[in-house]
Design a protein around this motif. Structure first.
Motif, PDB file in Angstrom:
ATOM      1  N   ASP A  49       0.810  -1.223   0.000  1.00  0.00           N
ATOM      2  CA  ASP A  49       0.000   0.000   0.000  1.00  0.00           C
ATOM      3  C   ASP A  49       0.841   1.271   0.000  1.00  0.00           C
ATOM      4  N   THR A  80       0.532   5.210  -0.555  1.00  0.00           N
ATOM      5  CA  THR A  80      -0.810   5.265   0.014  1.00  0.00           C
ATOM      6  C   THR A  80      -1.643   4.149  -0.600  1.00  0.00           C
ATOM      7  N   SER A 113       0.505   5.901   6.004  1.00  0.00           N
ATOM      8  CA  SER A 113       0.092   7.284   5.794  1.00  0.00           C
ATOM      9  C   SER A 113      -1.076   7.619   6.711  1.00  0.00           C
ATOM     10  N   GLU A 154      -5.059   6.419   6.406  1.00  0.00           N
ATOM     11  CA  GLU A 154      -5.196   5.253   5.532  1.00  0.00           C
ATOM     12  C   GLU A 154      -4.348   4.103   6.067  1.00  0.00           C
ATOM     13  N   HIS A 176      -2.318   0.734   6.383  1.00  0.00           N
ATOM     14  CA  HIS A 176      -1.599  -0.055   5.386  1.00  0.00           C
ATOM     15  C   HIS A 176      -1.604  -1.525   5.796  1.00  0.00           C
TER      16      HIS A 176
END
Length: 288
Positions: A168, A171, A208, A211, A213
């Motif tokens: 990921d 992002t 990030s 978000e 991961h």
């Protein structure tokens, strides 16, 4: 009640293992013959204790290779794991604690502090800042038909490699660096991770903000035995940093003849340690 039973069984198993090892040391005629199987037996004991706690701790069900995105984001095609990989981080402290919610304290020692109870659990970068311990049951290596003096199958274990990757990066909505390599250890004899060759040093999770991961551990078997990574190991840190992005497990296996046999994964949510780690990596990149 279940955890009380687990602690009692753990203590009994640990005591039995210790007494067995002591008895072997005191048996002069049989100690040498038995020691050649000690590595396999230790791995079996570790795996049994992991399975015991996993079954009694009320762990959530594991994610599958499909639901987690292992396939196709990390591995394409069909993948049937043959080795159960377990992960335990040495540090298990949350970056923030809510005194009104005991769940924010993190796992207690009775549940195995730092152990990923199931695939897909969510932790913080602070919790994953140090390299974890990995446990699996190694397979015996086959004797070589071309070398009559090669060790018998029960005297030599297969060699393995393990990688930790983030598909990921940077992002999840725009993973242009898929996958980012966080850790690579190869030439691991049996399940003795500490005796393996660290090709890329461990870097913890730094998701990030906003978000979460995914982070995957992929265990690979080395059918051809030890591999050579002198060119990679000798590179400066700044150059190795550039090689971490867009790293492919499948390309690596194809190049060295490795075969994926096991996996585990967790998710990480942003906390302030992400910023600290990102700054360290940026500084390392500028140093080159």
């Amino acid at each position: 009640p279940a955890m009380g039973m687990a602690r009692a069984l753990f203590a009994t198993a640990a005591l039995a293992a210790a007494l067995l090892g002591h008895a072997e040391a005191l048996a002069p005629g049989r100690g040498i013959a038995r020691r050649r199987h000690s590595a396999v037996r230790r791995s079996c004991n570790q795996q049994a204790l992991f399975d015991l706690f996993k079954g009694l701790s009320g762990a959530p069900p594991d994610e599958t290779a499909e639901s987690s995105g292992l396939m196709p984001d990390v591995l394409s095609g069909s993948f049937k794991p043959s080795v159960d990989l377990q992960v335990k981080f040495p540090s298990w402290v949350r970056s923030s604690v809510d005194l009104r919610d005991v769940r924010s304290f993190g796992d207690t020692p009775t549940r195995g502090a730092g152990q990923l109870q199931a695939r897909g659990v969510t932790i913080t970068p602070t919790q994953s800042r140090d390299a974890p311990a990995l446990f699996w049951q190694p397979m015996a290596a086959a004797a070589s038909a071309d070398d009559p003096l090669s060790p018998a199958p029960d005297e030599q274990l297969k060699q393995y490699a393990v990688a930790m990757v983030d598909p990921d990066a940077p992002t999840p909505s725009n993973p242009t660096l898929r996958s980012w390599l966080h850790w690579l250890v190869a030439n691991i004899p049996g399940a003795d991770l500490e005796s393996g060759l660290v090709v890329f040093d461990y870097v913890g999770a730094f998701p990030s903000q906003g978000e979460p991961h995914r982070y995957f551990f992929v265990l690979m078997e080395q059918p051809r035995g030890p591999a050579f990574f002198d060119d990679l190991v000798s590179l400066p840190g700044s150059q190795k940093l550039q090689l971490r992005g867009q790293w492919s497990v499948e390309d690596f296996c194809s190049e060295y003849g490795f075969r994926p046999v096991g996996w585990h994964m967790f998710r990480a949510e942003f906390d302030p340690y992400s910023i600290e780690l990102r700054n360290e990596l940026a500084s390392l990149g500028r140093s080159g």
